[in-house]
Design an enzyme around this catalytic site. Sequence first.
Site, PDB file in Angstrom:
ATOM      1  N   HIS A 259      19.782   8.409 -13.140  1.00 47.54           N
ATOM      2  CA  HIS A 259      20.189   8.739 -11.821  1.00 47.54           C
ATOM      3  C   HIS A 259      21.678   9.298 -11.830  1.00 47.54           C
ATOM      4  O   HIS A 259      22.548   9.062 -12.947  1.00 47.54           O
ATOM      5  CB  HIS A 259      20.016   7.384 -11.177  1.00 47.54           C
ATOM      6  CG  HIS A 259      20.049   7.731  -9.867  1.00 47.54           C
ATOM      7  ND1 HIS A 259      21.173   7.423  -9.013  1.00 47.54           N
ATOM      8  CD2 HIS A 259      19.089   7.436  -8.821  1.00 47.54           C
ATOM      9  CE1 HIS A 259      21.007   7.796  -7.822  1.00 47.54           C
ATOM     10  NE2 HIS A 259      19.817   7.403  -7.598  1.00 47.54           N
ATOM     11  N   GLU A 317      11.910   5.168  -9.097  1.00 48.28           N
ATOM     12  CA  GLU A 317      10.685   5.882  -8.855  1.00 48.28           C
ATOM     13  C   GLU A 317       9.578   5.291  -9.836  1.00 48.28           C
ATOM     14  O   GLU A 317       8.530   5.250  -9.557  1.00 48.28           O
ATOM     15  CB  GLU A 317      10.907   7.183  -9.241  1.00 48.28           C
ATOM     16  CG  GLU A 317      11.692   8.113  -8.572  1.00 48.28           C
ATOM     17  CD  GLU A 317      11.124   8.377  -7.026  1.00 48.28           C
ATOM     18  OE1 GLU A 317      10.528   7.568  -6.512  1.00 48.28           O
ATOM     19  OE2 GLU A 317      11.499   9.550  -6.467  1.00 48.28           O
TER      20      GLU A 317
HETATM   21  N1  ACO Z   1      14.853  11.733 -19.524  1.00 47.58           N
HETATM   22  C1  ACO Z   1      15.564  12.091 -20.740  1.00 47.58           C
HETATM   23  N2  ACO Z   1      16.585  12.642 -20.549  1.00 47.58           N
HETATM   24  C2  ACO Z   1      17.283  12.458 -19.513  1.00 47.58           C
HETATM   25  C3  ACO Z   1      17.028  11.947 -18.383  1.00 47.58           C
HETATM   26  C4  ACO Z   1      15.688  11.547 -18.282  1.00 47.58           C
HETATM   27  N3  ACO Z   1      14.866  10.874 -17.355  1.00 47.58           N
HETATM   28  N4  ACO Z   1      17.858  11.955 -17.417  1.00 47.58           N
HETATM   29  C5  ACO Z   1      18.954  12.510 -17.829  1.00 47.58           C
HETATM   30  N5  ACO Z   1      18.660  12.764 -19.097  1.00 47.58           N
HETATM   31  C6  ACO Z   1      19.691  13.282 -19.880  1.00 47.58           C
HETATM   32  C7  ACO Z   1      19.925  14.819 -19.964  1.00 47.58           C
HETATM   33  O1  ACO Z   1      19.034  15.826 -20.377  1.00 47.58           O
HETATM   34  C8  ACO Z   1      21.528  15.031 -20.331  1.00 47.58           C
HETATM   35  O2  ACO Z   1      21.431  15.258 -21.537  1.00 47.58           O
HETATM   36  P1  ACO Z   1      22.445  15.995 -22.419  1.00 47.58           P
HETATM   37  O3  ACO Z   1      23.706  15.305 -22.036  1.00 47.58           O
HETATM   38  O4  ACO Z   1      22.264  15.953 -23.982  1.00 47.58           O
HETATM   39  O5  ACO Z   1      22.284  17.587 -21.777  1.00 47.58           O
HETATM   40  C9  ACO Z   1      22.069  13.846 -19.667  1.00 47.58           C
HETATM   41  O6  ACO Z   1      21.042  13.029 -19.775  1.00 47.58           O
HETATM   42  C10 ACO Z   1      22.743  13.900 -18.562  1.00 47.58           C
HETATM   43  O7  ACO Z   1      21.749  14.299 -17.572  1.00 47.58           O
HETATM   44  P2  ACO Z   1      22.170  15.118 -16.351  1.00 47.58           P
HETATM   45  O8  ACO Z   1      21.252  16.127 -15.983  1.00 47.58           O
HETATM   46  O9  ACO Z   1      23.694  15.530 -16.272  1.00 47.58           O
HETATM   47  O10 ACO Z   1      21.862  14.037 -15.119  1.00 47.58           O
HETATM   48  P3  ACO Z   1      21.862  14.371 -13.779  1.00 47.58           P
HETATM   49  O11 ACO Z   1      22.755  13.312 -13.044  1.00 47.58           O
HETATM   50  O12 ACO Z   1      21.904  15.626 -13.331  1.00 47.58           O
HETATM   51  O13 ACO Z   1      20.386  13.858 -13.264  1.00 47.58           O
HETATM   52  C11 ACO Z   1      18.426  12.921 -12.708  1.00 47.58           C
HETATM   53  C12 ACO Z   1      19.971  12.923 -12.555  1.00 47.58           C
HETATM   54  C13 ACO Z   1      17.890  14.499 -11.854  1.00 47.58           C
HETATM   55  C14 ACO Z   1      17.804  11.831 -11.747  1.00 47.58           C
HETATM   56  C15 ACO Z   1      17.895  13.212 -14.015  1.00 47.58           C
HETATM   57  O14 ACO Z   1      18.343  11.489 -14.604  1.00 47.58           O
HETATM   58  C16 ACO Z   1      16.511  13.083 -14.346  1.00 47.58           C
HETATM   59  O15 ACO Z   1      15.783  14.310 -14.187  1.00 47.58           O
HETATM   60  N6  ACO Z   1      15.758  12.242 -14.281  1.00 47.58           N
HETATM   61  C17 ACO Z   1      13.916  12.290 -14.235  1.00 47.58           C
HETATM   62  C18 ACO Z   1      13.532  12.527 -12.947  1.00 47.58           C
HETATM   63  C19 ACO Z   1      13.476  11.471 -11.928  1.00 47.58           C
HETATM   64  O16 ACO Z   1      13.344  10.169 -12.223  1.00 47.58           O
HETATM   65  N7  ACO Z   1      13.970  11.570 -10.807  1.00 47.58           N
HETATM   66  C20 ACO Z   1      14.085  10.506  -9.860  1.00 47.58           C
HETATM   67  C21 ACO Z   1      15.490  10.324  -9.294  1.00 47.58           C
HETATM   68  S1  ACO Z   1      15.752   8.829  -8.511  1.00 47.58           S
HETATM   69  C22 ACO Z   1      15.371   9.584  -6.666  1.00 47.58           C
HETATM   70  O17 ACO Z   1      15.829  10.691  -6.419  1.00 47.58           O
HETATM   71  C23 ACO Z   1      14.995   8.711  -5.630  1.00 47.58           C
END
Ligand code: ACO
Length: 380
Positions: A259, A317
């Site tokens: 998140h 989620e």
């Molecule tokens: N699975 C695996 N790796 C992840 C995940 C995940 N679910 N989420 C983040 N990461 C990793 C990224 O690859 C990144 O790795 P790196 O540092 O090696 O490049 C690191 O964690 C940081 O990720 P960011 O993209 O900077 O995190 P951001 O804050 O932009 O993303 C998000 C948040 C979009 C929710 C992300 O965690 C994600 O894609 N989760 C999966 C989709 C999801 O569950 N969405 C629902 C969110 S809740 C809502 O909106 C109601």
Amino acid sequence: MTYIPGLEGVVAARTRLSFVDGQAGELFIGGFPVEVLAPHATFEEAAFLLWHDRLPDAAELRDLHDRFVAARELPGEVVDLLRAAADRNAPVIDALRMAAAALSLDDPDPQHNDPANNLRRAEQLCARFPVVVATYWRMRHGQAPIAPRADLDHAANCLYMLNGTAPDAEAARALETYFVTVIDHGMNASTFTARVITSTQSDLYSAITGAIGALKGPAHGGAPGPALDMVFEIGQLDKAEANIRGRLERGERLMGFGHRVYKVRDPRADVLAAAADRLFQRAGDRSLYDMARGVEAVALRLLEEYKPGRKLQTNVEYYTAMVLHGVGLPTELFTPMFAVGRAGGWSAHCLEQWTDNRLIRPSSDYLGVKDRAWVPIDRR
Ligand code: ACO
């Protein structure tokens, strides 16, 4: 001026609607901890709380229920639009987005942005969203739409219009809890979208239509379907490790984890886990639920192994998927149901933005060139 990718940490609005503390794992909605509000309030009560900054008394809640009931009839043109979308098998969330835009058709003056009219529009849009989803769902499956039932509250009526039978009290309560849990959540992407559109003095229909578009993506409201698909694909807990390792090795993201704001467990996950627990005690596939809890533990362990220090925790989620599956909804309805709940918060943010509006208009860093010479088309 400093470029901040994704506007992370930028304060873009002042609000009394909800407060998210991503370090402490706390969420307050209309002044209540989500753990207190969500299991008790109905959607109508929580929406009233956001719109009026206080809980309704019994008479006010009855009146609001009556206005919701009166608003449930869709304009004929919207029903025609849904039929056309069903003929093309459009995804449910797209049909909801189209219908939200078209719901201005029976508004005598959709451009007139005075507060009383906007509150009436907010109530009407919220009341109509589940009707749109249920009507469309049945059309797309070749079934006749079911007329709403005036004696049923928002969630129960939604399930009734989908299935043709009134849900039992526990399923209706679980869906109410879900709607209230997700009704508002700080400056998330879809809420920000609604506020940006509102800040141009545009109308509520446009703001909510834009918000649905923002919600649809898998980084926001599109995650619970794929989260459940992952659990189904794993099938047995002893296959979880290999399956999840494979996903992480391929660089995939695990849906339902991570998140932007929460660096500890999303408190909404616990509220929904408790609701799912109650649901699956009573009926449904308890073994699926138990496996999902096991899969979650494996996912958290492997996320820490593959992405150490990123503080990736379970988000709302994952347990959304469990609750909505538990009340018998198919995965394609998960994101539309999120929109049904979040419409309360979107509309409240629009009302709030109008009371203290300043055009939201950030800046950009220009990375292009400034020295191009014009070449006439016949010489390019
Ligand atoms: N699975 C695996 N790796 C992840 C995940 C995940 N679910 N989420 C983040 N990461 C990793 C990224 O690859 C990144 O790795 P790196 O540092 O090696 O490049 C690191 O964690 C940081 O990720 P960011 O993209 O900077 O995190 P951001 O804050 O932009 O993303 C998000 C948040 C979009 C929710 C992300 O965690 C994600 O894609 N989760 C999966 C989709 C999801 O569950 N969405 C629902 C969110 S809740 C809502 O909106 C109601």
